[in-house]
Design an enzyme around this catalytic site. Structure first.
Site, PDB file in Angstrom:
ATOM      1  N   ARG A 293       6.474 -52.663 -41.803  1.00  0.00           N
ATOM      2  CA  ARG A 293       7.172 -53.933 -42.015  1.00  0.00           C
ATOM      3  C   ARG A 293       6.163 -54.927 -42.565  1.00  0.00           C
ATOM      4  NH1 ARG A 293      11.357 -57.377 -40.040  1.00  0.00           N
ATOM      5  NH2 ARG A 293      10.596 -59.445 -39.533  1.00  0.00           N
TER       6      ARG A 293
ATOM      7  N   HIS B  23      10.973 -65.174 -29.914  1.00  0.00           N
ATOM      8  CA  HIS B  23      11.176 -64.021 -30.788  1.00  0.00           C
ATOM      9  C   HIS B  23       9.994 -63.069 -30.642  1.00  0.00           C
ATOM     10  CE1 HIS B  23       9.173 -67.254 -33.017  1.00  0.00           C
ATOM     11  NE2 HIS B  23       8.597 -66.339 -33.776  1.00  0.00           N
TER      12      HIS B  23
HETATM   13  O1  AKG Z   1       6.714 -60.691 -38.436  1.00  0.00           O
HETATM   14  C1  AKG Z   1       7.717 -61.262 -38.080  1.00  0.00           C
HETATM   15  O2  AKG Z   1       8.834 -60.930 -38.441  1.00  0.00           O
HETATM   16  C2  AKG Z   1       7.596 -62.460 -37.144  1.00  0.00           C
HETATM   17  C3  AKG Z   1       6.184 -62.934 -37.001  1.00  0.00           C
HETATM   18  C4  AKG Z   1       6.053 -64.151 -36.139  1.00  0.00           C
HETATM   19  O3  AKG Z   1       6.891 -64.440 -35.325  1.00  0.00           O
HETATM   20  C5  AKG Z   1       4.879 -65.012 -36.303  1.00  0.00           C
HETATM   21  O4  AKG Z   1       3.998 -64.673 -37.125  1.00  0.00           O
HETATM   22  O5  AKG Z   1       4.821 -66.052 -35.624  1.00  0.00           O
HETATM   23 FE   FE2 Z   2       6.626 -66.446 -34.544  1.00  0.00          FE
END
Ligand code: AKG
Ligand code: FE2
Ligand SMILES: C=C1C[C@]23C[C@@]1(O)CC[C@H]2[C@@]12CC[C@H](O)[C@@](C)(C(=O)O1)[C@H]2[C@@H]3C(=O)O
Length: 336
Positions: free
Chosen positions: A270, A260
């Protein structure tokens, strides 16, 4: 109930033969944890996507609002005040730098270890800059996230008939569990022409699973098995569960840790809160014998969570960390 995810129309995702061909939307389950069928839906989603949404989770909405407000107040402090809690080592306040190996993104964050809220000097500094109500909300939220992650793991164990049934959930319930909470703030990027940039580069999460909640700003994308990136519509009243590397190993690859990433938004900032449910540092991680009766079929070597973490901290964000822990199978193609 399902969530419709739209493939991201980057050049690499355009249909090779017919570039005008619109990629079809992807349906991700939204699991109601009180539904008697929830455990089947969870396992299916973990196998197919390594990702699903949780609705009807029972966490009180005003805790979410309050934590979001307090986190926003922290990120609105002056840079010099925030820097008193940084740089993240890995805990504390971090700005643009992610991890120790040169990864950067348009993000500032607070990384907290569940058991070291005040024992880490950097984390203690976060709470010195902020009202007590912030720490109280963080503590309550972490308890709720422990509850959700252990519930999900209990359901997984039931559906996969893992014995003893508490095997997975106990890993995150015990006080030695090495779980963390990260609050990420992606400032809006005031750009003309509007151009998305990397907020948090592509990666998998190393732990068992992660429980993510964000404000109503888009940006999160997940990668499907065929390599297509899809955008996840934000929903501030639900949680998203992300399968991590450790659960991939314990299920011998039946569940896949999902890649992701987050792209910045040109109009709104965000704020995300992500709980990483990790096992105790000394826990031995290996494919579960009840899922893999023949030792020869194990795809991964045994390691402790502490070994995996140290190894992860030597890698870059986007590296395939599990590679070092894969077993060389005697008759794999590479050996022929
Ligand atoms: O901020 C997000 O939506 C995802 C953050 C993420 O994948 C993480 O902090 O490992
Ligand atoms: Fe993550
Ligand atoms: C570059 C890195 C940052 C990270 C540790 C690592 O060496 C590789 C994994 C990264 C990650 C991704 C998920 C979580 O956000 C995180 C806290 C974790 O446990 O692994 C981060 C690490 C970090 O930011 O310190």
């Amino acid at each position: 109930m399902v969530v419709v995810l739209q493939p991201v129309t980057l050049e690499s995702n355009v249909h090779p033969v017919n570039p005008k061909c619109k990629p079809s939307p992807v349906l991700i389950p939204a699991v109601d944890l009180t539904d008697p069928d929830a455990k089947t839906q969870i396992v299916k989603a973990c196998e197919e996507f390594g990702f699903f949404k949780v609705v009807n989770h029972g966490v009180r909405p005003d805790l979410l609002t309050q934590l979001e407000q307090e986190a926003n107040k922290f990120f609105a402090l002056s840079q010099s005040l925030k820097d008193k809690a940084g740089p993240a080592d890995p805990f504390g306040y971090g700005n643009k730098r992610i991890g120790p190996n040169g990864d950067v993104g348009w993000v500032e964050y607070i990384l907290l270890n569940v058991n070291l809220l005040l024992a880490s000097t950097k984390t203690a500094a976060v709470f010195r800059q902020t009202p007590a109500i912030f720490r109280e909300a963080v503590e309550e939220y972490m308890e709720e996230m422990k509850g959700i992650s252990s519930k999900v793991l209990e359901m997984v164990a039931k559906e996969l008939m893992i014995e003893p049934q508490e095997k997975l959930s106990e890993l995150v319930k015990v006080k030695e569990s090495d779980s963390c909470l990260r609050m990420n703030h992606y400032p809006e990027k005031d750009k003309t022409p509007a151009k998305e940039e990397i907020g948090f580069g592509e990666h998998t999460d190393p732990q068992l699973l992660s429980v993510l909640r964000s404000n109503d700003t888009e940006g999160l994308q997940i990668c499907l098995k065929d390599g297509t990136w899809v955008a996840v519509p934000p929903d501030h009243s639900s949680f998203f569960v992300i399968v991590g590397d450790t659960l991939q190993v314990m299920t011998n690859g039946r569940f896949k840790s999902v890649k992701h990433r987050v792209l910045t938004n040109t109009k709104r900032s965000r704020l995300s809160m992500i709980y990483f449910a990790g096992p105790p540092l000394t826990e031995k991680i290996a494919p579960l014998s009840c899922l893999v009766p023949n030792q020869e079929d194990c795809l991964y070597k045994e390691f402790t969570w502490s070994q995996y973490k140290s190894s992860a901290y030597k890698t870059k964000l986007g590296d395939y960390r599990l590679g070092l822990f894969e077993k060389q199978l005697p008759f794999s193609i590479s050996n022929v």
